[in-house]
Design a protein around this motif. Structure first.
Motif, PDB file in Angstrom:
ATOM      1  N   ALA A  68       1.146   4.094  -3.107  1.00 17.28           N
ATOM      2  CA  ALA A  68       0.928   5.518  -2.889  1.00 17.28           C
ATOM      3  C   ALA A  68       2.150   6.375  -3.183  1.00 17.28           C
ATOM      4  O   ALA A  68       2.019   7.523  -3.623  1.00 17.28           O
ATOM      5  CB  ALA A  68       0.473   5.756  -1.445  1.00 17.28           C
ATOM      6  N   GLU A  69       3.344   5.854  -2.970  1.00 17.18           N
ATOM      7  CA  GLU A  69       4.538   6.697  -2.957  1.00 17.18           C
ATOM      8  C   GLU A  69       5.583   6.429  -4.033  1.00 17.18           C
ATOM      9  O   GLU A  69       6.416   7.285  -4.295  1.00 17.18           O
ATOM     10  CB  GLU A  69       5.227   6.567  -1.591  1.00 17.18           C
ATOM     11  CG  GLU A  69       4.358   6.936  -0.407  1.00 17.18           C
ATOM     12  CD  GLU A  69       4.118   8.425  -0.293  1.00 17.18           C
ATOM     13  OE1 GLU A  69       4.992   9.208  -0.717  1.00 17.18           O
ATOM     14  OE2 GLU A  69       3.057   8.795   0.221  1.00 17.18           O
ATOM     15  N   ARG A 111       0.832  -1.208   0.000  1.00 13.92           N
ATOM     16  CA  ARG A 111       0.000   0.000   0.000  1.00 13.92           C
ATOM     17  C   ARG A 111       0.866   1.257   0.000  1.00 13.92           C
ATOM     18  O   ARG A 111       0.570   2.223  -0.686  1.00 13.92           O
ATOM     19  CB  ARG A 111      -0.942   0.005   1.212  1.00 13.92           C
ATOM     20  CG  ARG A 111      -2.050  -1.033   1.097  1.00 13.92           C
ATOM     21  CD  ARG A 111      -2.998  -1.020   2.288  1.00 13.92           C
ATOM     22  NE  ARG A 111      -3.810   0.184   2.211  1.00 13.92           N
ATOM     23  CZ  ARG A 111      -3.756   1.180   3.101  1.00 13.92           C
ATOM     24  NH1 ARG A 111      -2.965   1.113   4.137  1.00 13.92           N
ATOM     25  NH2 ARG A 111      -4.519   2.233   2.956  1.00 13.92           N
ATOM     26  N   PHE A 112       1.945   1.232   0.773  1.00 13.60           N
ATOM     27  CA  PHE A 112       2.854   2.373   0.802  1.00 13.60           C
ATOM     28  C   PHE A 112       3.489   2.565  -0.570  1.00 13.60           C
ATOM     29  O   PHE A 112       3.562   3.684  -1.082  1.00 13.60           O
ATOM     30  CB  PHE A 112       3.925   2.159   1.876  1.00 13.60           C
ATOM     31  CG  PHE A 112       4.905   3.286   1.985  1.00 13.60           C
ATOM     32  CD1 PHE A 112       4.520   4.513   2.518  1.00 13.60           C
ATOM     33  CD2 PHE A 112       6.219   3.130   1.578  1.00 13.60           C
ATOM     34  CE1 PHE A 112       5.432   5.565   2.628  1.00 13.60           C
ATOM     35  CE2 PHE A 112       7.136   4.159   1.687  1.00 13.60           C
ATOM     36  CZ  PHE A 112       6.742   5.384   2.213  1.00 13.60           C
ATOM     37  N   PHE A 151       2.689   6.251   7.499  1.00 18.11           N
ATOM     38  CA  PHE A 151       1.661   5.924   6.508  1.00 18.11           C
ATOM     39  C   PHE A 151       0.804   4.785   7.027  1.00 18.11           C
ATOM     40  O   PHE A 151      -0.423   4.845   6.980  1.00 18.11           O
ATOM     41  CB  PHE A 151       2.335   5.538   5.183  1.00 18.11           C
ATOM     42  CG  PHE A 151       1.370   5.201   4.084  1.00 18.11           C
ATOM     43  CD1 PHE A 151       0.865   6.204   3.270  1.00 18.11           C
ATOM     44  CD2 PHE A 151       0.981   3.893   3.852  1.00 18.11           C
ATOM     45  CE1 PHE A 151      -0.020   5.897   2.242  1.00 18.11           C
ATOM     46  CE2 PHE A 151       0.100   3.583   2.840  1.00 18.11           C
ATOM     47  CZ  PHE A 151      -0.405   4.591   2.028  1.00 18.11           C
ATOM     48  N   HIS A 152       1.437   3.764   7.539  1.00 14.49           N
ATOM     49  CA  HIS A 152       0.692   2.616   8.071  1.00 14.49           C
ATOM     50  C   HIS A 152      -0.172   3.035   9.258  1.00 14.49           C
ATOM     51  O   HIS A 152      -1.341   2.686   9.334  1.00 14.49           O
ATOM     52  CB  HIS A 152       1.646   1.498   8.490  1.00 14.49           C
ATOM     53  CG  HIS A 152       0.953   0.421   9.265  1.00 14.49           C
ATOM     54  ND1 HIS A 152       0.021  -0.414   8.699  1.00 14.49           N
ATOM     55  CD2 HIS A 152       1.021   0.077  10.574  1.00 14.49           C
ATOM     56  CE1 HIS A 152      -0.447  -1.236   9.624  1.00 14.49           C
ATOM     57  NE2 HIS A 152       0.146  -0.950  10.769  1.00 14.49           N
ATOM     58  N   HIS A 175      -1.395   5.959  10.048  1.00 13.13           N
ATOM     59  CA  HIS A 175      -2.467   6.914   9.772  1.00 13.13           C
ATOM     60  C   HIS A 175      -3.456   6.510   8.694  1.00 13.13           C
ATOM     61  O   HIS A 175      -4.540   7.068   8.623  1.00 13.13           O
ATOM     62  CB  HIS A 175      -1.859   8.280   9.414  1.00 13.13           C
ATOM     63  CG  HIS A 175      -1.153   8.880  10.573  1.00 13.13           C
ATOM     64  ND1 HIS A 175       0.214   8.912  10.666  1.00 13.13           N
ATOM     65  CD2 HIS A 175      -1.615   9.444  11.722  1.00 13.13           C
ATOM     66  CE1 HIS A 175       0.557   9.479  11.805  1.00 13.13           C
ATOM     67  NE2 HIS A 175      -0.522   9.803  12.464  1.00 13.13           N
ATOM     68  N   THR A 176      -3.112   5.554   7.852  1.00 11.09           N
ATOM     69  CA  THR A 176      -4.012   5.245   6.749  1.00 11.09           C
ATOM     70  C   THR A 176      -4.455   3.806   6.676  1.00 11.09           C
ATOM     71  O   THR A 176      -5.347   3.497   5.909  1.00 11.09           O
ATOM     72  CB  THR A 176      -3.334   5.576   5.383  1.00 11.09           C
ATOM     73  OG1 THR A 176      -2.214   4.721   5.215  1.00 11.09           O
ATOM     74  CG2 THR A 176      -2.941   7.021   5.305  1.00 11.09           C
ATOM     75  N   SER A 177      -3.857   2.935   7.436  1.00  9.26           N
ATOM     76  CA  SER A 177      -4.111   1.523   7.248  1.00  9.26           C
ATOM     77  C   SER A 177      -5.331   1.016   8.013  1.00  9.26           C
ATOM     78  O   SER A 177      -5.447   1.251   9.218  1.00  9.26           O
ATOM     79  CB  SER A 177      -2.905   0.704   7.681  1.00  9.26           C
ATOM     80  OG  SER A 177      -3.152  -0.658   7.440  1.00  9.26           O
ATOM     81  N   ARG A 180       8.428   7.512   7.316  1.00  8.57           N
ATOM     82  CA  ARG A 180       7.287   7.762   6.418  1.00  8.57           C
ATOM     83  C   ARG A 180       6.437   6.509   6.272  1.00  8.57           C
ATOM     84  O   ARG A 180       5.207   6.571   6.315  1.00  8.57           O
ATOM     85  CB  ARG A 180       7.770   8.202   5.031  1.00  8.57           C
ATOM     86  CG  ARG A 180       8.070   9.664   4.932  1.00  8.57           C
ATOM     87  CD  ARG A 180       8.658  10.080   3.609  1.00  8.57           C
ATOM     88  NE  ARG A 180       7.941   9.649   2.426  1.00  8.57           N
ATOM     89  CZ  ARG A 180       8.486   9.597   1.211  1.00  8.57           C
ATOM     90  NH1 ARG A 180       9.751   9.942   1.016  1.00  8.57           N
ATOM     91  NH2 ARG A 180       7.779   9.214   0.184  1.00  8.57           N
TER      92      ARG A 180
END
Length: 98
Positions: free
Chosen positions: A40-41, A36-37, A89-90, A92-94, A85
């Motif tokens: 997105a990145e 997922r990271f 990311f994990h 805050h968004t997972s 990061r």
């Protein structure tokens, strides 16, 4: 979620390989976190970020997962801006709770 949600058509060969590897680590939880990271990145990674992400991909799943979840301290040589990061990311968004 079964895998990448982005197309790799616009990515160079190196980024395509890294994206594939991020989604095919072995431990499903880490596939989801890293994949997922990367989805997105990866298109915006600098060359340094890409090299650091490749280095993180080489870490054993159980070690990387324990660093991300805070079960174990992250070794100083892996506590990089890119790792932070990924961890942020994990966090805050997972929807994945490991």
């Amino acid at each position: 979620m079964s895998g990448t949600t982005r197309t790799s058509a616009e990515l160079d060969v190196r980024r395509r390989k890294v994206l594939f590897r991020a989604w095919h680590r072995g431990m499903r939880e880490m596939d989801l976190i890293m994949g997922r990271f990367a989805d997105a990145e990866i298109a915006t990674f600098s060359e340094e970020d890409l090299a650091e992400f490749e280095r993180l991909i080489e870490v054993l799943d159980r070690d990387l997962l324990s660093w991300i979840t805070g079960e174990a301290a992250t070794p100083e040589n892996y506590d990089t801006p890119l790792f932070r990061r990924l961890k942020g990311f994990h966090t805050h968004t997972s929807p994945i709770h490991v």
